[in-house]
Design a protein around this motif. Structure first.
Motif, mmCIF file in Angstrom:
data_model
loop_
_atom_site.group_PDB
_atom_site.id
_atom_site.type_symbol
_atom_site.label_atom_id
_atom_site.label_comp_id
_atom_site.label_asym_id
_atom_site.label_seq_id
_atom_site.Cartn_x
_atom_site.Cartn_y
_atom_site.Cartn_z
ATOM 1 N N LYS D 217 0.862 -1.186 0.000
ATOM 2 C CA LYS D 217 0.000 0.000 0.000
ATOM 3 C C LYS D 217 0.895 1.232 0.000
ATOM 4 N N THR D 285 -3.589 0.225 -8.153
ATOM 5 C CA THR D 285 -4.217 -0.543 -7.086
ATOM 6 C C THR D 285 -3.472 -0.375 -5.777
ATOM 7 N N MET D 286 -2.174 -0.130 -5.881
ATOM 8 C CA MET D 286 -1.367 -0.045 -4.656
ATOM 9 C C MET D 286 -1.554 1.268 -3.907
ATOM 10 N N VAL D 287 -2.213 2.223 -4.547
ATOM 11 C CA VAL D 287 -2.393 3.515 -3.880
ATOM 12 C C VAL D 287 -3.109 3.278 -2.550
ATOM 13 N N SER D 289 -5.122 4.456 -0.302
ATOM 14 C CA SER D 289 -6.199 5.269 0.259
ATOM 15 C C SER D 289 -7.520 4.914 -0.405
ATOM 16 N N ASP D 290 -8.613 5.181 0.305
ATOM 17 C CA ASP D 290 -9.935 4.978 -0.273
ATOM 18 C C ASP D 290 -10.638 6.304 -0.513
ATOM 19 N N PRO D 292 -11.259 9.607 -2.377
ATOM 20 C CA PRO D 292 -10.983 10.082 -3.739
ATOM 21 C C PRO D 292 -9.978 11.235 -3.772
ATOM 22 N N ILE D 295 -6.562 9.943 -2.918
ATOM 23 C CA ILE D 295 -6.068 9.132 -4.026
ATOM 24 C C ILE D 295 -5.502 10.057 -5.111
ATOM 25 N N ALA D 296 -6.279 11.085 -5.431
ATOM 26 C CA ALA D 296 -5.834 12.006 -6.480
ATOM 27 C C ALA D 296 -4.501 12.629 -6.106
ATOM 28 N N VAL D 299 -1.717 10.063 -6.468
ATOM 29 C CA VAL D 299 -1.456 9.787 -7.881
ATOM 30 C C VAL D 299 -0.704 10.957 -8.524
#
Lengths: 576, 141, 363, 329, 603
Positions: D217, D285-287, D289-290, D292, D295-296, D299
């Protein structure tokens, strides 16, 4: 490699498909495709003769791939797979194109609908070329059952299974059994005593040697698969593990809190109470207002939080008859009080309930009708001259008048909500929730107690509001499914699972991290990942995560999906 | 002739596909531009599929899964979401308008929402005009 | 804003129906009623007003009088709520509302008082008989005089004030303004309705009943006229005598038929009989019969020996005149025709008002 | 005594490439003798003076093995590729550029015009006020001067001619070359046409000596300079993007040994429909966090996803080039 | 140990005809001497008005438990709770004994009253006391009725790998559900979801399907019933018939199609419907010319299969042995011509809802077109696709239901199916005016209210008010209704009227009940063992009821009940034991069992 011979069948579904989509045109277009040996249209593919045609074609023309364009595969995929099997073909050499739910029923333009259907069928054809035979596997079924929830539904299910001689683990979060039913005085329409019914059941459950009751217990985790589940339960701080083959979820309901409805001033005016609060008074035999006096005027308001977009759009099903029950009980307790029943539609639907309504009408109760679209009744504190504690005002539908009702006590027939634990249990068991947080059944009509997770059944009010008698019936129905499975002894498991190509897998272990079912483990020796097929539910997440491409999600392989995409986009510029 | 885009949609079996079916059983009409591929879980959607769809001429790609927390497989939809963000960055790098790709949550009971989404997304793509990817890839020198 | 009054319906118990709650308002009765229309949603509206205890609404409304009790509504009522009889009971109640003396209320609510009143009247007649030493001639003369006085005083002191009260409640108090010309133009209809009850004909399959009722009313009124104004008992005019026989016979024969029907309870209208209904038909029957018999006795010359017959007749007559007519069911005859008149006036006033509104808008 | 085996005819050609591949051939060092013992070098522009006309003169199939390195960038590359194909029995795409497009393939983020503009006009060290660009032909009194046409897109060798074998790597490991060569010489059974040779089917992790777990993760993507590498833990688990799991073994994990994450020159293992997408999917997929927004944010830390996941393979990807309006005629 | 129990028993007598079915004197005598009974009150004292008397009695006699027995005892429960509480006792110590509702038709009420009372006195659930004996059971099961409930029950039992005989009186399984077009509220097509189940039944290795058959006689004891089944002559060999339909094409005999609810004609040799299971033809003796007159045989001549049709085939009787029986005989619709005011049977375009179901069905007589009823050449009133379409349709709810003159009960499904039909009409005839006349909109199930809400927004006029009468008026139908919400009388002219007919017990229900020895409840539905806690069992051991034969219900509720009934059967099979019939358990057995199970102690 054997030659690919595809049979394609376009279903009319009576007029459901054929009235919008030119099925004959599709059949003709598809006939032109490579490897398509047969392309037909037929009135009802799902019917016996439809299936017979398919079977005969397979046998006569040595077809080895079948495409049916009809309704949603969620409905008939199993039907046709069975037909393939009957014809001696592996059931997975089959693909459906949904040209009804996602085409003829939702589009208006015939040409576009037909073009889209052609694309969908072409996609299915190009996908089915890459299908591989998958073989069924079966696993033994553990004959024990876990029942989640100790209300009337859970108790009934537990007893039903234990009485057939099978082990049951009954998990209850609170410190006692009986649930909401234990808080209810009488039932409708026969005014039977709920306590008298449930108390023996509780003691039967507690004393049954095949039922192990876990009180004050929460579920930490559920793992495994149909026939072979295990769970960690925590009771009094200690964890223990139990194993079982099936789960019945009966988490029950929670009464809606009317605090959020400003019109009713619940918790603002002390004599506005909820139905559950009244039950307590009825159990004690004394109905009184907050100042301890006998109420002269009592109103019962229906649909509190139900049938209203702002709160709950659904009907809570039981409140109307329950209100009639209260009217009877209040009448016997307070023979001289004026009783007002403020309803929206009197939904006395059950056996004996309409008669109950009629009889109740004769007990000197004033029935008043309101309509939520004209606003909710509003309760306010009365003036000293009003000779009552509160005044309810609303537009009365049957007289067409705006009226005032003087009252001393108001009973709110609160809506039924899904239990607050429902979400967590749904997560653990893999049940889906509908918009209102009730559980979604596998099929609302034909499989109302099953869920999309095999071996997990739902019963009682966790599926939607229902009465005690109805919950009991559901509890038994769920038990029937479990007993059937126990009687069979073994069960066929998911075949569209993930598969690791050990030649390619390099052991990065990314897949292990993403598997929601812990179905993948790491083989240190071979330095590869290993899938436990019984645990795998075929979601395909590992397949899309594997950086090497070593994992194949059977029946949803890269090549199958990519070919499907290709097929979908082949029709670009064609017109009829 | 007006431009009628072709949109490839990936719908998860349990929520979104069911929701789309519900739009059907409820007879809620929507634009016919969506062509659906059913997968078991939005967690199965991988960038390859989206690239492939664009490469083969899709004007837009729609991915739908269960609402966060509702995934039939616990959290496949989250995995899809994470990839989606990365993928979005990638397609922008590749010169594709990011509006051409969408990830939305549609539950099994949201037939109406699905139809509305289909219409709205189609409108978006119509405004963007046809995708030139396929043509470019085919005329590579 | 109207306040509900759950006690109100209890007040109506003496008028015939004890439970008003069976109706669940499907509207079948109103829809089946041939008299109901947008401005006359009967009988359901009345039932609702009773259930909610909307007293003013009941008092202000003449609807119950427009019901002729064909019984269709009760027959097809899905809950056996008996709307027809509810209307009947309302009419009884309204009689007491219009009655300024309050006596009719006492009679309806207390059977004891009513029986006592009947007995007192009977005793008074016997007392008068005694006063005249039970001599036929003076008693008959008294009787004749009594009839005239009774008619005039009942009309003047009871009927007229009550009708005025009815007007006040249903028209004047509600501030409905009806031009005088309209008021006058309706009078002809009022009279026709009063004597013919022709609206009954609107009810389905009701011709026979209407006809019976019609000739009974005719018979009764003519009998009244023959005895009071043509002095039937005293006349020698053979035509008058024969005429008297005919109308007398009509009165008791038709009422006898009515009584039998009430006993048999076949038709919806005859199923439920309030004490006041029984009194009305029985007394009318007795009156017709006794009048008839007296003339027979006169004609065969044995009246002298049967003074008791005349006394009985006088008792019946007196009870009829001072109890049943002013405070009993007899008044329905009057109220009903005036109700039609009032309803008609209301309607006209309303349409006039609408017309005026329309013109103001267009202007 | 055995009859002397006939020698193989060997060609080595250099397309759009850095020359590293040719150097890697030279890196056989003393083993060159083994090569020469078994082969005639008939065409190798970097080492021999063989003219194109000489090649054209060769009969078809005259060359037994051609090692073609470099991508197809211009008309000359294409022409010679086709010519060699015609003359060669076994065409080997040698090195990343021929295999997947390689570093030159990154030019597909731009158009040919853009590149010219940059190189001949706008680069800081250039003065070209008249904006004169190279022409494919130029008339001079002596006649016509020609230059190869510079294409808009970079292609792999396989996209231009049929390739029998791919020998990946930037550059390929010399040992692998030798193995392959000797196999051909010894007429061992060769893998089916189109195969990748000189590499295994497994990802780098198979050989990677670092410790791995299933805990991948990633809360923050880092550049190597931002990490104090412990030398033991999987790069990915340290937040470094390592193409290892999605890259074939065969290189001898030299980068990793040099404490540098794999950059993916050996290309993806078999079965991958696209050279970079699988890894992109895995990394996504390894990011960790859930949410959004989070995640952004995470990324966002991947500066150049396309350049990262397609560093050596852009022309071989499903989306082979950036979509630029002007590229559409 | 609990303190000594002192019980006061109050008897609440009913009024009316029921009152005399129980001999109270005998009852008092029977319980008087049970040690824990301290006091018996009868209806001469009234707890509602004599509060002081009762609290006095309870306190002075230290009564700590109350039994209320008789008619609707629950009505008085809260009052006695108050008395107990006032006397310082547990308010919950009250048992209710309903003496006037029980599932046993043949046993004297007084005897049952005694057994129920004695159980209550010993504080033992009646259900527990009558579970005294179990019979050994065999594993075969009989399911009567091939509608959705019967199908579901049969499948559930057969899925546990136990043999099921499924007996259906008509030529196919499927029942009413097969006739429906769409099902509410999801509107999925009934055939789409039902036919796979039907096929599953026909293919199931553990189900023996017996269509066109009736139950003649049942004998034996629970766990070992012997059932005589009359297999009516199909006259077509099920094994060889290919279902080609040549016979029907040529057959001269016609009759109204049962499957199409009489909206169209079928031949004497016919397939009930295209998806029928078994998918084979049969001959209806009543319309077959050969059977009636001995002359014809056209079908035999035209049948391409040899010896497939045997016009002289006779009914035959077979006997099967079963351990348990599930009854799922379903319902019939209310005969709308009984309500003369609606003119059904008189006006051709007054339809029942079932007829409309067929009409809107794509596989129906008009191919899904809603058209007027017209006369065919032979004078039969039928629907054809050529008929013109109505421009206005009214749907009337509660036809024969919720009506003291017909059926007092609510038929439970009509509101929803009416809404569904309105929606389907709107879909087919978007320009038609559609009216619904209802009393209370009973949209109570999961997703039903949402469906109602949706219909409300579809431009369908939903009017509260029961239509009183329908008259024909120049080709149109004139309806008179009170529009309660808008305070007006509606005199509508519509072109078609749909009567939402209620549900009634099937004709055979009464006979079957007596064959099975089970009771009927007030409206002729089958009587369940306990309306609250046990709606699938009956008073007879091993006999279960499911679906609408127990009372009106919708498809999901029928299916759930069928599964619940199956649960009882599977349980019995697993245990190899079946419960004894209640009527065979003597009072003394119950009494001793109650005493044995009792935990209470007297003085």
């Amino acid at each position: 490699m054997e030659e690919i011979r595809i049979g394609v069948y376009i279903c009319w579904c009576g007029s459901n498909i054929a009235q919008l989509i030119d099925v004959k045109f599709i059949a003709g277009e598809i006939k032109k495709l490579e490897n398509v040996i047969i392309s037909r249209d037929y009135k009802y593919m799902c019917s016996d003769p439809g299936q017979e045609t398919l079977i005969a074609d397979i046998k006569q023309n040595k077809l080895n791939r079948i495409v049916v364009a009809a309704c949603s595969p969620r409905i008939h995929e199993p039907t046709f797979r069975k037909a393939l099997e009957k014809a001696g073909l592996n059931p997975y050499m089959f693909q459906m194109a949904n040209i009804r739910e996602q085409d003829s029923w939702v589009h208006i333009d015939k040409e576009y609908a037909t073009l889209k259907a052609v694309a969908l069928v072409k996609a299915a054809v190009s996908r089915v070329k890459h299908h591989e035979p998958l073989n069924k596997k079966s696993v033994e079924v553990n004959s024990a059952t876990m029942v989640i929830g100790g209300g009337i539904t859970g108790l009934t299910s537990a007893l039903e299974i234990a009485q057939a001689g099978k082990q049951v683990y009954l998990i209850e979060k609170s410190d006692s059994l009986g649930g909401i039913t234990a808080k209810i005085d009488l039932t409708y329409p026969d005014l039977k005593s709920a306590g008298q019914m449930i108390r023996p059941k509780i003691s039967q459950v507690q004393n049954h040697n095949l039922i192990e009751v876990f009180l004050n217990t929460i579920l930490e985790d559920i793992s495994g698969y149909v026939g072979n589940f295990s769970t960690k339960v925590r009771r009094n701080g200690t964890s223990e593990e139990i194993t079982f083959g099936n789960i019945i979820v009966a988490t029950g309901l929670k009464p809606f809190s009317p605090v959020t409805i400003p019109e009713y001033k619940y918790k603002v005016l002390p004599d506005v109470i909820t139905s559950i609060e009244l039950e307590k008074m009825l159990q004690d035999g004394t109905v009184k207002t907050s100042d301890g006096s006998k109420p002269d005027n009592i109103a019962i308001i229906h649909c509190v939080g139900s049938r209203n977009e702002q709160y709950h759009p659904y009907c809570s099903r039981t409140c109307c008859s329950t209100a009639l029950k209260y009217a009877n009980q209040l009448r016997s307790l307070l023979p001289d009080a004026h009783l007002f029943d403020i309803y929206a539609d009197m939904r006395a639907y059950g056996k004996g309930c309409e008669e109950f309504y009629t009889n109740t009408s004769n007990k000197n109760i004033m029935f008043l009708m309101y309509d939520q679209k004209n606003g909710l009744p509003e309760i306010r504190k009365a003036n000293s001259s009003d000779n009552a504690g509160m005044i309810i005002t609303f537009s009365e539908k049957l007289s067409g008048e705006n009226i005032e009702v003087p009252v001393d006590l108001v009973i709110l027939m609160t809506a039924v909500e899904a239990h607050e634990d429902a979400k967590e249990v749904a997560r653990l068991t893999g049940i889906s929730l509908c918009g209102n947080d009730f559980y979604i059944e596998k099929h609302p009509k034909l499989d109302p107690v099953a869920t999309t997770t095999d071996g997990v059944y739902i019963a009682g009010t966790c599926q939607g509001p229902k009465g005690i008698d109805e919950s009991i019936v559901q509890a038994k129905a769920a038990a029937a499914k479990v007993l059937s499975m126990i009687a069979m002894g073994s069960i066929e498991i998911e075949v569209a699972v993930s598969h690791v190509n050990e030649e390619v897998c390099c052991g990065c272990q990314t897949c292990i991290m993403v598997c929601p079912y812990k179905a993948i483990s790491f083989d240190e020796e071979k330095n590869v990942s290993v899938v436990n097929e019984a645990l795998c539910k075929g979601c395909g997440t590992c397949g899309s995560t594997c950086p090497t491409g070593a994992i194949k999600s059977l029946h949803f392989t890269d090549i199958q999906i990519l070919s499907q995409i290709e097929g979908l986009l082949k029709t670009e510029s064609e017109t009829i | 002739m007006t431009f009628e885009p072709t949109i490839v949609s990936f719908l998860c079996n349990w929520c979104s596909y069911t929701g789309a079916d519900l739009a059907g059983t409820s007879r809620i009409p929507y634009s016919p531009n969506l062509r659906t591929i059913r997968i078991m879980c939005s967690g199965r959607i991988e960038p390859t599929f989206v690239m492939k769809a664009f490469r083969e001429g899709a004007d837009g790609v729609l991915m739908c899964g269960c609402h966060p927390g509702d995934c039939h497989y616990h959290e496949g939809n989250y995995k899809c979401l994470r990839r989606y963000h990365l993928l979005q960055k990638y397609i922008v790098q590749m010169g594709i308008e990011k509006e051409r790709m969408r990830l939305e949550w549609i539950s099994a009971s949201e037939g109406k929402q699905f139809a509305a989404l289909a219409d709205e997304f189609t409108e978006t793509i119509k405004k963007l005009g046809p995708s030139k990817i396929k043509k470019v890839m085919e005329t590579l020198t | 804003m109207n306040r509900v009054d759950p006690k109100f319906k209890d007040k109506l118990k003496p008028y015939g129906i004890s439970d008003w709650n069976e109706c669940f308002h499907c509207g079948n009765c109103t829809a089946i009623c041939s008299h109901s229309e947008d401005s006359l949603l009967m009988p359901r509206n009345g039932i609702r007003a009773i259930q909610l205890g909307l007293k003013d609404k009941i008092h202000n409304n003449v609807d119950p009088w427009l019901c002729y009790y064909c019984g269709d509504c009760s027959e097809e009522c899905p809950r056996n709520a008996n709307p027809g009889e509810l209307m009947m009971a309302l009419r009884r109640y309204l009689t007491t509302v219009y009655d300024w003396t309050g006596v009719s209320r006492i009679f309806y609510t207390s059977r004891t008082v009513m029986i006592a009143a009947f007995l007192i009247v009977a005793a008074a007649v016997v007392g008068i008989g005694a006063m005249y030493s039970f001599q036929l001639e003076p008693i008959m003369e008294f009787g004749h005089l009594f009839e005239k006085i009774a008619i005039i005083s009942v009309a003047a002191f009871i009927l007229l004030p009550n009708i005025i009260r009815m007007f006040r409640l249903t028209l004047i108090k509600q501030k409905i303004k009806v031009p005088l010309s309209t008021l006058l133009s309706g009078i002809a209809d009022l009279v026709i309705n009063m004597f013919t009850q022709k609206k009954t004909l609107d009810c389905k399959e009701n011709r026979v009943r209407w006809f019976e009722h019609f000739i009974l009313v005719l018979g009764y009124l003519l009998l009244l006229a023959t005895t009071v104004f043509l002095n039937w008992f005293g006349t020698d005019n053979i035509y008058i005598i024969i005429f008297g026989y005919v109308v007398g016979a009509i009165t008791f024969i038709v009422t006898f038929d009515f009584i039998i029907r009430r006993i048999r309870k076949k038709a919806e209208i005859s199923k439920f009989s309030h004490l006041s209904d029984w009194m009305f038909v029985v007394w009318l029957f007795l009156m017709g019969l006794s009048t008839f018999l007296i003339r027979v006795f006169i004609d065969i010359g044995i009246i002298q020996d049967h003074l008791w017959l005349y006394l009985v007749h006088l008792i019946i007559l007196a009870q009829w005149a001072v109890i049943i007519v002013p405070f009993g069911k007899w008044m329905h005859f009057l109220y009903r025709s005036f109700a039609i008149y009032i309803a008609e006036m209301k309607k006209k006033a309303l349409s006039l008002k609408q017309q005026n509104q329309v013109t103001t808008i267009t202007a | 005594m055995e009859k002397e085996k006939p020698k193989l005819n060997l060609a080595v050609y250099w397309g759009a490439a850095c020359g590293g591949c040719c150097v890697s051939v030279l890196d056989v060092h003393e083993k060159l003798f083994d090569v020469v013992a078994n082969a005639n070098l008939v065409f190798w522009p970097i080492a021999l003076d063989t003219k194109y006309s000489d090649v054209e003169a060769m009969p078809d199939g005259f060359i037994d093995v051609t090692l073609y390195n470099g991508a197809i960038r211009n008309s000359e590359n294409e022409h010679i590729a086709k010519l060699l194909r015609q003359k060669t029995k076994v065409m080997v795409a040698y090195g990343s550029c021929a295999h997947l497009g390689g570093i030159p393939g990154l030019a597909n983020f731009h158009t040919g015009k853009e590149i010219f503009e940059r190189v001949y006009v706008s680069s800081e060290s250039t003065v070209n006020k008249e904006k004169i660009y190279p022409q494919t032909s130029y008339k001079i009194p002596e006649g016509e001067l020609t230059l190869p046409e510079f294409y808009n897109d970079v292609r792999t060798l396989g996209q231009v001619v049929d390739v029998d074998y791919y020998l990946p790597g930037c550059p390929p490991q010399t040992e692998r070359l030798l193995e392959v060569f000797m196999a051909i010489v010894k007429k061992e059974e060769l893998p089916p046409n189109g195969s990748v040779i000189g590499a295994t089917d497994k990802g780098q992790c198979d050989e990677c000596p670092r410790k791995r777990s299933d805990n991948k993760k990633i809360k923050q993507f880092k550049r190597p300079v931002e990490v104090i590498d412990d030398g033991e833990t999987c790069f990915l688990e340290q937040g470094l993007i390592c193409m290892g799991p999605a890259t074939r073994c065969g290189c001898g994990y030299r980068c990793i040994e040099g404490n540098s994450p794999c950059r993916g020159c050996y290309g993806p293992p078999p079965g991958s429909p696209d050279p970079g997408s699988k890894m992109m999917s895995a990394i996504g997929t390894m990011v960790g966090s859930d949410d959004p927004e989070e995640i952004a944010k995470i990324v966002e830390q991947i500066e150049d996803p396309a350049g990262t996941f397609y560093r050596f393979s852009l022309p071989a990807a499903i989306l082979r080039r950036k979509l630029i309006e002007t590229t559409v005629s | 140990m609990r303190k000594a129990v002192k019980t006061g028993i109050y008897f609440s007598h009913p009024v009316g005809s029921q009152a005399h079915t129980i001999n109270y004197r005998e009852l008092y005598k029977y319980i008087k001497n049970v040690p824990v009974v301290t006091k018996i009150w009868d209806s001469t004292v009234n707890p509602i008005s004599d509060e002081e008397y009762f609290t006095g009695e309870i306190t002075s006699k230290s009564i700590n438990r109350i039994i209320i027995a008789g008619y609707l005892p629950g009505y008085l429960k809260s009052i006695f709770s108050r008395f107990l509480k006032k006397a310082g006792e547990e308010a919950e110590n009250i048992s209710l004994v309903e003496l006037y509702e029980h599932p046993l038709p043949d046993v004297p009420s007084t005897e049952i009253a005694k057994s129920k009372l004695i159980c209550a006195i010993y504080d033992v659930p009646y259900e527990a006391a009558i579970l005294a004996e179990m019979n050994p059971s065999q594993s075969e099961t009989l399911v009567i009725g091939g509608g959705i409930a019967g199908i579901q029950a049969a499948l559930d039992i057969a899925n546990s790998h136990n043999k099921v005989y499924l007996v259906e009186k008509t030529g196919t399984i499927g029942g009413h559900m097969a006739m429906f077009d769409k099902t509410f509220p999801t509107l999925d097509c009934a055939a789409c979801i039902l036919t796979p189940k039907m096929v599953e039944v026909s293919n199931h290795p553990f189900i023996e399907l017996m269509t066109y058959s009736e139950i003649k006689k049942i004998s034996g004891i629970p766990g070992n019933y012997s059932v005589n089944i009359l297999q009516k002559a199909r006259r077509v060999n099920v094994n060889t018939c290919t279902g080609c339909g040549t016979c029907a094409e040529k057959c001269p005999g016609t009759s109204k199609s049962e499957f199409d609810a009489g909206t169209t004609m079928r031949k004497a040799i016919y397939m009930p419907f295209p998806q029928a299971v078994p998918n084979k033809y049969l001959i209806d003796a009543d319309s077959c010319r050969y059977v009636q007159n001995g002359k014809c045989g056209v079908c035999v001549k035209n049948c391409p299969v040899e010896n497939c049709i045997n016009l002289d085939e006779k009914d035959k009787e077979v006997e099967v042995q079963v351990g348990n029986i599930v009854v799922a005989t379903g319902f019939k619709t209310f005969n709308a011509s009984r309500m003369e005011q609606y003119g059904y049977g008189k006006y051709p375009n007054v339809l029942t809802s079932l007829e409309l179901e067929r009409l809107v069905n794509a596989a129906g007589p008009t191919g899904g077109k809603i058209s007027f009823r017209t006369q065919d050449k032979k004078g039969n009133w039928v629907f054809t696709a050529e008929g013109p379409e109505p421009k206005s349709v009214a749907i009337i709810h509660c036809v024969g239901s919720r009506d003291e003159n017909y059926n007092k009960y609510c038929s439970r499904v009509c509101c929803m199916y009416s809404l569904k039909l309105a929606h389907l009409i709107k879909e087919k005839l978007p320009d038609a005016e559609i009216f619904e006349h209802y009393i209370d909109m009973r949209a109570f199930g999961k997703g039903y209210e949402e469906f109602y809400d949706r219909i409300l927004h579809e431009g369908i006029h939903i009017i509260r008010g029961k239509t009183a009468k329908i008259e024909e008026h120049q080709d149109k139908l004139l309806l008179r209704t009170e529009d309660i919400e808008h305070n007006r009388i509606l005199e509508q002219e519509v072109e078609m009227v749909i009567l939402s007919v209620g549900l009634e017990p099937n004709n055979e229900t009464g006979d079957l009940a007596s064959i099975l020895g089970i009771g009927l409840s007030a409206n002729g539905w089958l009587q369940e063992a306990n309306s609250l806690s046990n709606t699938t069992e009956t008073s007879s051991g091993g006999i279960f009821i499911a679906g609408t034969c127990q009372g009106p219900k919708d498809i999901p509720d029928s299916v759930v009940q069928a599964s619940a009934a199956a649960s009882g059967v599977i349980q019995s099979i697993m245990l190899k034991k079946t419960e004894q019939s209640m009527k065979n358990i003597s009072l003394s057995t119950i009494e001793s069992k109650a005493r044995e199970l009792s935990l209470i102690n007297g003085e």
